[in-house]
Scaffold this active site. Structure first.
Site, PDB file in Angstrom:
ATOM      1  N   TYR A  32      48.879  49.486  45.677  1.00  0.00           N
ATOM      2  CA  TYR A  32      47.904  50.103  46.574  1.00  0.00           C
ATOM      3  C   TYR A  32      47.336  49.103  47.567  1.00  0.00           C
ATOM      4  CZ  TYR A  32      43.850  48.029  44.149  1.00  0.00           C
ATOM      5  OH  TYR A  32      42.919  47.155  43.647  1.00  0.00           O
ATOM      6  N   LYS A 146      49.337  43.796  44.235  1.00  0.00           N
ATOM      7  CA  LYS A 146      48.164  44.684  44.179  1.00  0.00           C
ATOM      8  C   LYS A 146      48.571  45.981  43.479  1.00  0.00           C
ATOM      9  CE  LYS A 146      44.205  45.860  47.169  1.00  0.00           C
ATOM     10  NZ  LYS A 146      43.148  45.377  46.289  1.00  0.00           N
ATOM     11  N   GLU A 178      39.302  34.454  40.310  1.00  0.00           N
ATOM     12  CA  GLU A 178      38.674  35.303  41.329  1.00  0.00           C
ATOM     13  C   GLU A 178      37.695  36.245  40.643  1.00  0.00           C
ATOM     14  OE1 GLU A 178      41.548  37.843  43.308  1.00  0.00           O
ATOM     15  OE2 GLU A 178      42.603  38.248  41.438  1.00  0.00           O
ATOM     16  N   LEU A 202      44.729  37.625  43.913  1.00  0.00           N
ATOM     17  CA  LEU A 202      45.205  38.484  44.982  1.00  0.00           C
ATOM     18  C   LEU A 202      45.030  37.723  46.304  1.00  0.00           C
ATOM     19  CD1 LEU A 202      46.140  41.481  45.508  1.00  0.00           C
ATOM     20  CD2 LEU A 202      43.835  41.792  46.391  1.00  0.00           C
TER      21      LEU A 202
HETATM   22  N1  PDD Z   1      40.015  45.019  45.899  1.00  0.00           N
HETATM   23  N2  PDD Z   1      40.873  40.280  44.258  1.00  0.00           N
HETATM   24  C1  PDD Z   1      40.871  41.456  43.616  1.00  0.00           C
HETATM   25  C2  PDD Z   1      41.148  41.469  42.172  1.00  0.00           C
HETATM   26  C3  PDD Z   1      40.591  42.649  44.318  1.00  0.00           C
HETATM   27  O1  PDD Z   1      40.620  43.831  43.682  1.00  0.00           O
HETATM   28  C4  PDD Z   1      40.255  42.573  45.704  1.00  0.00           C
HETATM   29  C5  PDD Z   1      39.917  43.784  46.519  1.00  0.00           C
HETATM   30  C6  PDD Z   1      40.247  41.311  46.322  1.00  0.00           C
HETATM   31  C7  PDD Z   1      39.915  41.133  47.763  1.00  0.00           C
HETATM   32  O2  PDD Z   1      40.984  41.463  48.598  1.00  0.00           O
HETATM   33  P1  PDD Z   1      40.747  42.020  50.069  1.00  0.00           P
HETATM   34  O3  PDD Z   1      39.901  41.018  50.779  1.00  0.00           O
HETATM   35  O4  PDD Z   1      42.102  42.099  50.653  1.00  0.00           O
HETATM   36  O5  PDD Z   1      40.046  43.354  49.949  1.00  0.00           O
HETATM   37  C8  PDD Z   1      40.575  40.195  45.563  1.00  0.00           C
HETATM   38  C9  PDD Z   1      39.852  46.272  46.609  1.00  0.00           C
HETATM   39  C10 PDD Z   1      38.786  46.307  47.635  1.00  0.00           C
HETATM   40  C11 PDD Z   1      39.784  47.408  45.589  1.00  0.00           C
HETATM   41  O6  PDD Z   1      40.498  47.292  44.608  1.00  0.00           O
HETATM   42  O7  PDD Z   1      39.077  48.388  45.802  1.00  0.00           O
END
Ligand code: PDD
Length: 282
Positions: A32, A146, A178, A202
């Site tokens: 996703y 992801k 993270e 991620l």
């Molecule tokens: N998640 N690390 C993890 C585990 C995450 O789930 C997310 C973001 C990020 C940040 O990535 P980005 O800057 O590309 O949004 C890092 C999204 C927002 C979610 O699962 O809803």
């Protein structure tokens, strides 16, 4: 009524149906993306679509749409849902097949997208900062993909919420990877530290913007994981994600981080981030 996209069509959310044999439902076999939209315009869309392709490659799944098709579809979806500030969610699963761990042959991936209004965060998240707790990183070893299989992340985030905190910061082998749904940073002696891009984190799109803004503005940043001890001594700790931007953590495991208020390096990055957003950086 909210319109969603499913396998080539736009339709009202209540009419969008997916088979109970979809591998996303039975096996969590899918990937996703979450893309922020400001004033009707996608932020960092190309980066998100490149990462979607990398996730699909990582799980040996075919991309059902071309880059251009994704882009056009997302723009239409945002428009159908009245523009403004939104958060677009894309999901691709391996498709519908009799349940079997082994990948099925000749199956079409299921492509789904929805867009919801971007939830405004409480003002105090930025004026006072948020709370986090540290927890062991119980996730699988390929978090650069992801994947929709977010049960560990959900458990971790729930544990944080149960402890009255907004995020869990994850420790693996004594080092910060993270957050449960965010990338994490520590500021030590004016230098921003964030874990390097490998399978333990991620590759966040917001993280990429933060590092670029730091580089352009002469703020030192190093892609290196900090140890638990360094984290506890850091003057500032932050998290970032597409839906929450960059947020300062001012309480960690019940103790104040630095002076217990959002720090000067975070303030500088937040100002730069807001300016960059307003320029409509695509
Ligand atoms: N998640 N690390 C993890 C585990 C995450 O789930 C997310 C973001 C990020 C940040 O990535 P980005 O800057 O590309 O949004 C890092 C999204 C927002 C979610 O699962 O809803």
């Amino acid at each position: 009524m909210q319109d969603v996209f499913l396998n080539g069509d736009f339709l009202p959310a209540e009419q969008a149906k997916v088979s109970v044999f979809d591998r996303g439902f039975l096996l969590g076999d899918g990937v996703y993306e979450v893309i922020p939209v400001y004033a009707g315009k996608c932020f960092q869309l190309t980066g998100h679509l490149i990462r979607l392709q990398a996730s699909l490659d990582g799980v040996r799944m075919k991309n059902p749409l071309s880059m251009k098709e994704w882009q056009t579809m997302i723009e239409q979806l945002v428009e159908r849902n009245a523009g403004g500030d939104q958060s677009v969610y894309l999901q691709v699963t391996r498709g519908v097949a009799p349940r079997d761990h082994v990948f099925p042959e000749g199956v079409h991936p299921t492509a789904f997208a929805m867009s919801n209004s971007l939830q405004a965060l409480p003002e105090k998240y930025k004026t006072e900062g948020i709370a986090a707790i540290t927890l062991p990183d119980i996730r699988w070893q390929n978090f650069n993909i992801k994947a929709i299989t977010l049960l560990p992340n959900s458990l971790l985030k729930q544990q944080a919420q149960d402890a009255g905190a907004q995020e869990a910061l994850l420790l693996r082998d004594g080092y910060l990877t993270e957050g449960a749904a965010s990338n994490a940073y520590a500021v030590i002696d004016g230098i921003i530290y964030t874990a390097p891009k490998d399978e333990k984190v991620l590759p966040g799109i917001t993280r990429e913007v933060v590092l670029e803004l730091a580089a352009r503005n002469g703020i030192p940043a190093i892609e290196q994981a900090v140890s638990e001890a360094q984290l506890k001594q850091a003057q500032e700790v932050w998290v970032s994600s597409s839906t929450k931007e960059v947020l300062p953590i001012t309480t960690l495991d019940g103790e104040a981080v630095g002076d217990g208020v959002p720090g000067p390096v975070w303030k500088q990055i937040d100002i730069l981030y807001q300016q960059y957003k307003q320029q409509g950086a695509a």
